[in-house]
Design a protein around this motif. Structure first.
Motif, PDB file in Angstrom:
ATOM      1  N   LEU A   1      -5.089   2.258  -1.585  1.00 16.11           N
ATOM      2  CA  LEU A   1      -4.982   1.126  -2.504  1.00 16.11           C
ATOM      3  C   LEU A   1      -4.245   1.528  -3.777  1.00 16.11           C
ATOM      4  CD1 LEU A   1      -8.425  -0.594  -2.059  1.00 16.11           C
ATOM      5  CD2 LEU A   1      -6.197  -1.477  -1.434  1.00 16.11           C
ATOM      6  N   LEU A   2      -4.429   2.795  -4.175  1.00 17.03           N
ATOM      7  CA  LEU A   2      -3.786   3.229  -5.413  1.00 17.03           C
ATOM      8  C   LEU A   2      -2.322   3.586  -5.193  1.00 17.03           C
ATOM      9  CD1 LEU A   2      -6.507   5.399  -7.099  1.00 17.03           C
ATOM     10  CD2 LEU A   2      -5.713   3.124  -7.708  1.00 17.03           C
ATOM     11  N   LEU A   3      -2.065   4.298  -4.095  1.00 13.10           N
ATOM     12  CA  LEU A   3      -0.727   4.859  -3.929  1.00 13.10           C
ATOM     13  C   LEU A   3       0.211   3.915  -3.187  1.00 13.10           C
ATOM     14  CD1 LEU A   3      -1.799   8.487  -3.040  1.00 13.10           C
ATOM     15  CD2 LEU A   3      -1.115   7.551  -5.253  1.00 13.10           C
ATOM     16  N   ARG A   4      -0.333   3.183  -2.226  1.00  5.28           N
ATOM     17  CA  ARG A   4       0.531   2.312  -1.451  1.00  5.28           C
ATOM     18  C   ARG A   4      -0.250   1.048  -1.114  1.00  5.28           C
ATOM     19  NH1 ARG A   4       5.404   2.409   1.141  1.00  5.28           N
ATOM     20  NH2 ARG A   4       5.439   1.013   2.935  1.00  5.28           N
ATOM     21  N   PRO A   5      -0.491   0.209  -2.130  1.00  2.00           N
ATOM     22  CA  PRO A   5      -1.372  -0.947  -1.926  1.00  2.00           C
ATOM     23  C   PRO A   5      -0.855  -1.888  -0.847  1.00  2.00           C
ATOM     24  CG  PRO A   5      -0.382  -0.977  -4.115  1.00  2.00           C
ATOM     25  CD  PRO A   5      -0.030   0.323  -3.509  1.00  2.00           C
ATOM     26  N   GLN A   6       0.435  -1.845  -0.545  1.00  2.00           N
ATOM     27  CA  GLN A   6       0.930  -2.747   0.500  1.00  2.00           C
ATOM     28  C   GLN A   6       0.656  -2.184   1.899  1.00  2.00           C
ATOM     29  OE1 GLN A   6       2.676  -0.790  -1.408  1.00  2.00           O
ATOM     30  NE2 GLN A   6       4.714  -0.339  -0.641  1.00  2.00           N
ATOM     31  N   GLY A   7       0.113  -0.971   1.980  1.00  2.00           N
ATOM     32  CA  GLY A   7      -0.233  -0.398   3.267  1.00  2.00           C
ATOM     33  C   GLY A   7       0.951   0.255   3.940  1.00  2.00           C
ATOM     34  N   LEU A   8       0.723   0.790   5.155  1.00  2.00           N
ATOM     35  CA  LEU A   8       1.777   1.515   5.845  1.00  2.00           C
ATOM     36  C   LEU A   8       2.918   0.587   6.248  1.00  2.00           C
ATOM     37  CD1 LEU A   8      -0.403   3.817   8.124  1.00  2.00           C
ATOM     38  CD2 LEU A   8       0.791   4.434   6.027  1.00  2.00           C
ATOM     39  N   LEU A   9       2.551  -0.603   6.773  1.00  2.00           N
ATOM     40  CA  LEU A   9       3.593  -1.486   7.291  1.00  2.00           C
ATOM     41  C   LEU A   9       3.770  -2.760   6.468  1.00  2.00           C
ATOM     42  CD1 LEU A   9       2.857  -1.308  11.124  1.00  2.00           C
ATOM     43  CD2 LEU A   9       4.280   0.170   9.742  1.00  2.00           C
ATOM     44  N   GLY A  10       3.015  -2.908   5.389  1.00  2.00           N
ATOM     45  CA  GLY A  10       3.069  -4.164   4.639  1.00  2.00           C
ATOM     46  C   GLY A  10       4.281  -4.240   3.736  1.00  2.00           C
ATOM     47  N   GLN A  11       4.508  -5.456   3.223  1.00  2.00           N
ATOM     48  CA  GLN A  11       5.582  -5.625   2.261  1.00  2.00           C
ATOM     49  C   GLN A  11       4.974  -5.901   0.897  1.00  2.00           C
ATOM     50  OE1 GLN A  11       7.192  -8.847   4.374  1.00  2.00           O
ATOM     51  NE2 GLN A  11       8.821  -7.652   5.309  1.00  2.00           N
ATOM     52  N   VAL A  12       5.705  -5.536  -0.124  1.00  2.00           N
ATOM     53  CA  VAL A  12       5.232  -5.773  -1.473  1.00  2.00           C
ATOM     54  C   VAL A  12       5.314  -7.270  -1.768  1.00  2.00           C
ATOM     55  CG1 VAL A  12       5.479  -5.145  -3.890  1.00  2.00           C
ATOM     56  CG2 VAL A  12       6.182  -3.559  -2.115  1.00  2.00           C
ATOM     57  N   VAL A  13       4.224  -7.839  -2.218  1.00  2.73           N
ATOM     58  CA  VAL A  13       4.244  -9.250  -2.584  1.00  2.73           C
ATOM     59  C   VAL A  13       4.102  -9.353  -4.092  1.00  2.73           C
ATOM     60  CG1 VAL A  13       3.186 -11.487  -2.206  1.00  2.73           C
ATOM     61  CG2 VAL A  13       3.107  -9.760  -0.424  1.00  2.73           C
ATOM     62  N   LYS A  14       5.061  -9.963  -4.739  1.00  2.00           N
ATOM     63  CA  LYS A  14       4.985 -10.153  -6.191  1.00  2.00           C
ATOM     64  C   LYS A  14       3.986 -11.254  -6.497  1.00  2.00           C
ATOM     65  CE  LYS A  14       7.638  -7.459  -8.566  1.00  2.00           C
ATOM     66  NZ  LYS A  14       8.982  -7.147  -8.091  1.00  2.00           N
ATOM     67  N   GLU A  15       3.169 -11.018  -7.514  1.00  2.00           N
ATOM     68  CA  GLU A  15       2.235 -12.059  -7.908  1.00  2.00           C
ATOM     69  C   GLU A  15       2.998 -13.108  -8.700  1.00  2.00           C
ATOM     70  OE1 GLU A  15      -2.194 -12.128  -9.837  1.00  2.00           O
ATOM     71  OE2 GLU A  15      -1.273 -10.238  -9.292  1.00  2.00           O
ATOM     72  N   LYS A  16       2.833 -14.381  -8.288  1.00  2.00           N
ATOM     73  CA  LYS A  16       3.564 -15.425  -8.979  1.00  2.00           C
ATOM     74  C   LYS A  16       2.735 -15.978 -10.122  1.00  2.00           C
ATOM     75  CE  LYS A  16       5.363 -16.653  -4.570  1.00  2.00           C
ATOM     76  NZ  LYS A  16       4.402 -17.052  -3.574  1.00  2.00           N
ATOM     77  N   VAL A  17       3.401 -16.359 -11.177  1.00  2.00           N
ATOM     78  CA  VAL A  17       2.675 -16.916 -12.315  1.00  2.00           C
ATOM     79  C   VAL A  17       2.628 -18.439 -12.174  1.00  2.00           C
ATOM     80  CG1 VAL A  17       2.597 -17.107 -14.805  1.00  2.00           C
ATOM     81  CG2 VAL A  17       3.491 -15.041 -13.748  1.00  2.00           C
TER      82      VAL A  17
END
Lengths: 322, 443
Positions: free
Chosen positions: A306-322
Motif C-alpha cells: 500500500l505504501l510503495l505501490r498502492p496501485q498493486g502489481l497490475l493496477g493502474q494509477v487512478v487520479k483522485e478527481k476533485v
C-alpha cells in the motif's frame, strides 16, 4: 541449514500453490465488488466460510447415499457455490442497496455496514449449526475416493490427491471467469459499471441488476473456494473465514484492487510468500519465531504494497478527481 | 402533557418501590423517554428527572436489575443535552447520580460497581475512539491494540514478569501505577505513531483494513512473545498485577462516615478513579473539539482535498488524532490491568475493537454524551443482559441445545446494531450537529 531449506523447497512451493489458488478465488470476490461499488466487502470472508460449511454439511449427509466421491464433491461444489452466491445477493439487497439508495456521501457508512454484516453472518451460521448439531467445530467427512496421495520427483513433493482436485477446479473456475468477464454480454456490462456507473446506466444497463450479478459471481466463486478449503484443511468453524478473507483482500490489493487478473496473480504470489515464511521462519531463527508469525508477514506485505505501490502489481494509477 | 409525564415518573417511583426488577426498569426507561421528548417547562423537567433519578436508584438498590444503570446514564445524558435546564440543576443532579446513586446501589449489590467501572473504562475508550472516528473520520478497526499496549505496559512491570528480561526489584510497588498511567500515554502514543505513519497515508477504506490487520498483529505478538524471551507470558496472560495501595482512601472515606469492607474498598476506589479519568477525557475532548486541531480534523473528515488546499498538513494532523485516541486507550488499559489484576490477549480481540466502535456508532459519531451512552448500553448488554437472557433460556427452555446460548452471540447483536444504525440512523442516537448535517447531505 541451506541444505534443509533446499530439500524443503519443492514441497513449500507446492503447498503455497494450493493456498494461493484458494486466495486467488476469494480475492476475485473482493476485487469484483470493489470494481463496481468501491466498497471493501468485509462480509466476503463470511461468504467463503458459508461455502465451506455447506461443503461439510453436504459431505455429512450425502456421503452415505452418493457412492462416487467425485460426484459428491461436484454436488458439494455446486451447492456450496449456490448458497454462498445467494447469500451474497441477499447481503447486497438488504444491507448495501438501502445505503446506496439513500445516497450518503460518507464513505465510512458502507464500510461499517460491511463489518456488521460480517459479524452477523458468523454468528448466524453458528446459531444454525448450534440448533442443528449442537456444535460448531465442524470436521469434513473423509471420503475414500478422494483420499490418497502420490510422491512426485523422487519424494521431493508429497501431494494429496485432493490438492490436484483443488488446483484443477480453481484453474477451471478462473478460466471460466476470465471468459465470462471478457467475452460475454454480462461481462461487458460488469466492466462498464465498474468503469462508470452513471454512464453505464445511460447506455441501457441496469446497474442494480449488474451489481447483484457481480455479488452472485464473486460470492459463488468464494463459496466454491470454501468447499475446496474445507476439503483440503478439514476443520471448519464459523470464524474460519476471517484470516483467509483478510489475506485474500491483501492478495487483491497486491494484484491491484479492481483488477481481475491482478487478483489471481496476487493470490498466487501471497500463497507462496506466506507458506515460504511460515516454513522457513522457524528454521532461520532456530525456532525462536514460529509459524504463528506468518500472518504478521502477510500484513506487513499488505502495508508495504500500500505504501510503495498502492496501485498493486497490475493496477493502474487512478487520479483522485476533485 | 407535562402532567402525564409527571404521572408516569410517579408511577415508576411506586413500581420501583413495590415491584423492583426488569419490568419496572423497562417502564422507567419509557417514562424517561417521555420525559425527554415531551415539551416541558424547566421546573417540570427538573422535577421529573429528579423523580426518575430517585426511582432508578431505589430500583437498583432493591433489585440489582442493571437496566436501572442504563436509566441513570440516560438521565445524565438528558441532563447534558436537553435545553433550558438550569445549570445548578444539571450539576447537582449529575453529581448526585455519580456520587450517591451508583455507590449506594453498589453497596447493595457489588455487581453494580463492577459494571460501573467497566462502563467507565469503555466510555473513556469510546471517547478516545470518538476523536479518531468521530472527529477526524478515520476508521480505526484495531483500537483494542492500544488498550492492550497500555494494559501490558503496567502488567509487565507491575508483576514479576519483568524479571524475565531485566534486573531489578519486580513487581514494582502499586504506587507506580500512577506513573505508569503517564508512561502508557507515551508508549501508546508511540505505538499510534508507529502504526499511523504507514497507515494514515492511505485512503479511508484501506486505513480500516490496515488497522484491522495491525490490531491482529498486536494480539499475535501478545500471544507469542513468551519465547524466545518471555515478555507477555503468552496466552496464559499475566497475573497478579499490582494495585495501588489505598489506605489514604479508606481513611478519607472513614472520615466522611463510609465504612468499607474487603471487596467494596477497591471497587469504590476504582469507580472514583474511572470517574476522574472520564472527567479528564471529556475535558480534553471538549477542548480539542474547539481547538485549531479539532477544526482541522473536522475539515479533513468532510473533505480531505479541500482541507489540504486550505493549508492543513494532512499526515501530521491525522497522526495527532490517532495518537490522542491511542493515549486515551492506553491510560484506561493501565487501570484495566490494575483493576482486574489480570491481563491476557483474550481481552484485546477484533471483537473488542468492534465493540468500542459500536459504542461510538450507537451514540453518534462525534458526540460526547453519545459515546458515554453507547458505552453504558453495550457494556450492560454484554456483561449482564445477554447473560441474564442465557440464564432464562437455560432454565425455562431446556430443550434448546446448549450451544445456542445467547451470551455467546454478542457478535450477532453488535453486528445487528452496526447494520441497523447505518441503515436507519447513521448519525447515532444523540447526533452531533455537524455530523447530522453531513449524513443528510446526500439525501
Amino acid at each position: 541449514m541451506l541444505e534443509q531449506i533446499l530439500t524443503l523447497l519443492p514441497q513449500v512451493i507446492f503447498d503455497g500453490l494450493i493456498l494461493g489458488f484458494v486466495y486467488a478465488m476469494v480475492a476475485l470476490g473482493y476485487t469484483m465488488v470493489y470494481g463496481v461499488l468501491e466498497l471493501i466487502n468485509f462480509a466476503h470472508s463470511e461468504i467463503f466460510m458459508i461455502g465451506a460449511v455447506v461443503g461439510v454439511e453436504v459431505f455429512r449427509y450425502l456421503a452415505p447415499q452418493v457412492e462416487n466421491g467425485l460426484l459428491l464433491l461436484l454436488l458439494a461444489l455446486v451447492l456450496g457455490g449456490a448458497v454462498a452466491g445467494i447469500t451474497a445477493i441477499l447481503v447486497e439487497r438488504f444491507a448495501y442497496r438501502p445505503l446506496r439508495k439513500r445516497g450518503t456521501t460518507n464513505r465510512l457508512v458502507p464500510l461499517i455496514t460491511a463489518i456488521g454484516v460480517s459479524f452477523i453472518l458468523q454468528d448466524l451460521v453458528r446459531l444454525i449449526e448450534g440448533l442443528w448439531h449442537n456444535e460448531f467445530f465442524l470436521r469434513m467427512r473423509t471420503v475414500e475416493d478422494l483420499e490418497g496421495s502420490v510422491e512426485l520427483f523422487e519424494g521431493a513433493i508429497f501431494a494429496q490427491n485432493k490438492s490436484f482436485i483443488l488446483m484443477g477446479v480453481s484453474i477451471l473456475m478462473l478460466v471460466g471467469l476470465t471468459y465470462l468477464v471478457n467475452r460475454t454480454k454480462l461481462g461487458v456490462a460488469i466492466r462498464a459499471v465498474a468503469q462508470d456507473l452513471s454512464t453505464a446506466s445511460l447506455m441501457g444497463i441496469d446497474p442494480d441488476r449488474i451489481i447483484s450479478r457481480t455479488f452472485l459471481i464473486g460470492g459463488s466463486l468464494g463459496g466454491v473456494a470454501g468447499v475446496l478449503f474445507a476439503l483440503q484443511y478439514t476443520t471448519i468453524t464459523p470464524y474460519v473465514g476471517f484470516l483467509p478473507g483478510l489475506k485474500a483482500f491483501t492478495a487483491a490489493v497486491l494484484g491491484g484492487i479492481g483488477n481481475i487478473p491482478g487478483a489471481m496473480v496476487g493470490g498466487l504470489v501471497l500463497g507462496q510468500l506466506e507458506n515460504f515464511f511460515g516454513t522457513y521462519l522457524p528454521i532461520l531463527t532456530n525456532g525462536n519465531f514460529g509459524t504463528e508469525y506468518k500472518d504478521v508477514v502477510a500484513f506487513l506485505i499488505l502495508i508495504l504494497i500500500l505504501l510503495l505501490r498502492p496501485q498493486g502489481l497490475l493496477g493502474q494509477v487512478v487520479k483522485e478527481k476533485v | 402533557m407535562s402532567a402525564l409525564s409527571l404521572l408516569l415518573s410517579l408511577a415508576f417511583l411506586a413500581l420501583a418501590f413495590l415491584a423492583p426488577g426488569a419490568l419496572a426498569n423497562l417502564f422507567g426507561l419509557g417514562a424517561l423517554a417521555v420525559a425527554t421528548f415531551v415539551r416541558l417547562s424547566p421546573q417540570g423537567r427538573t422535577l421529573n428527572l429528579a423523580l426518575l433519578t430517585l426511582a432508578f436508584t431505589l430500583g437498583l438498590m432493591r433489585s440489582g436489575n442493571t437496566l436501572g444503570l442504563i436509566g441513570l446514564v440516560g438521565i445524565l445524558v438528558a441532563l447534558t443535552t436537553l435545553p433550558r435546564i438550569p445549570t445548578w440543576v444539571r450539576a447537582l443532579l449529575g453529581l448526585a447520580i455519580l456520587l450517591l446513586s451508583v455507590p449506594l446501589a453498589g453497596f447493595a449489590n457489588t455487581f453494580v460497581f463492577e459494571l460501573g467501572i467497566q462502563i467507565g473504562i469503555y466510555a473513556a475508550m469510546a471517547l478516545g475512539l470518538n476523536v479518531v472516528v468521530g472527529m477526524a473520520g478515520l476508521l480505526d478497526l484495531g483500537y483494542a491494540a492500544f488498550f492492550a499496549v497500555g494494559a501490558y505496559t503496567w502488567a509487565i512491570f507491575g508483576s514479576e514478569q519483568a524479571k524475565n528480561f531485566m534486573q531489578g526489584n519486580f513487581p514494582l510497588p502499586g504506587e507506580y501505577m500512577y506513573l505508569f498511567m503517564g508512561i502508557a500515554i507515551v508508549t501508546t502514543a508511540l505505538t499510534g505513531l508507529l502504526i499511523g505513519l504507514p497507515a494514515l497515508r492511505l485512503r479511508g477504506d484501506y486505513l480500516a483494513i490496515v488497522t484491522l490487520g495491525l490490531g491482529e498483529v498486536v494480539r499475535i505478538l501478545a500471544n507469542n512473545l513468551d519465547h524466545p524471551v518471555n515478555f507477555t507470558n503468552g496466552p496464559q496472560g499475566i497475573t497478579p498485577v499490582q494495585r495501588p495501595p489505598i489506605d489514604w482512601f479508606r481513611e478519607l472515606m472513614a472520615a466522611i462516615g463510609v465504612r468499607l469492607d474487603q471487596t467494596t474498598d477497591y471497587q469504590l476506589f476504582f469507580y472514583f478513579l474511572v470517574l476522574v479519568m472520564i472527567g479528564l477525557v471529556v475535558l480534553v475532548n471538549l477542548n480539542l473539539a474547539n481547538s485549531r486541531f479539532g477544526r482541522a480534523w473536522v475539515a479533513i473528515r468532510e473533505d480531505e482535498i479541500a482541507a489540504r488546499s486550505m493549508g492543513i498538513p494532512l499526515l501530521p494532523t491525522k497522526l495527532l488524532a490517532f495518537m490522542t485516541g491511542a493515549a486515551f486507550s492506553g491510560v484506561m488499559g493501565v487501570i484495566f490491568a490494575a483493576q482486574r489484576t489480570f491481563v491476557s490477549p483474550e481481552s484485546f480481540t477484533l471483537l473488542a475493537s468492534i465493540t468500542i466502535l459500536g459504542m461510538v456508532i450507537l451514540g453518534g459519531m462525534g458526540s460526547i454524551p453519545g459515546a458515554i451512552l453507547g458505552a453504558a448500553a453495550l457494556t450492560i448488554l454484554n456483561l449482564d443482559i445477554l447473560k441474564t437472557f442465557s440464564e432464562f433460556v437455560r432454565t425455562s427452555l431446556p430443550q434448546i441445545p446448549s450451544q445456542v446460548d445467547p451470551a455467546k452471540y454478542e457478535r450477532l447483536v453488535f453486528g445487528l446494531i452496526l447494520v441497523l444504525m447505518m441503515i436507519f440512523r447513521p448519525e447515532g442516537l444523540i447526533p452531533e450537529k455537524r455530523h447530522r448535517a453531513e449524513m443528510e447531505e446526500g439525501a
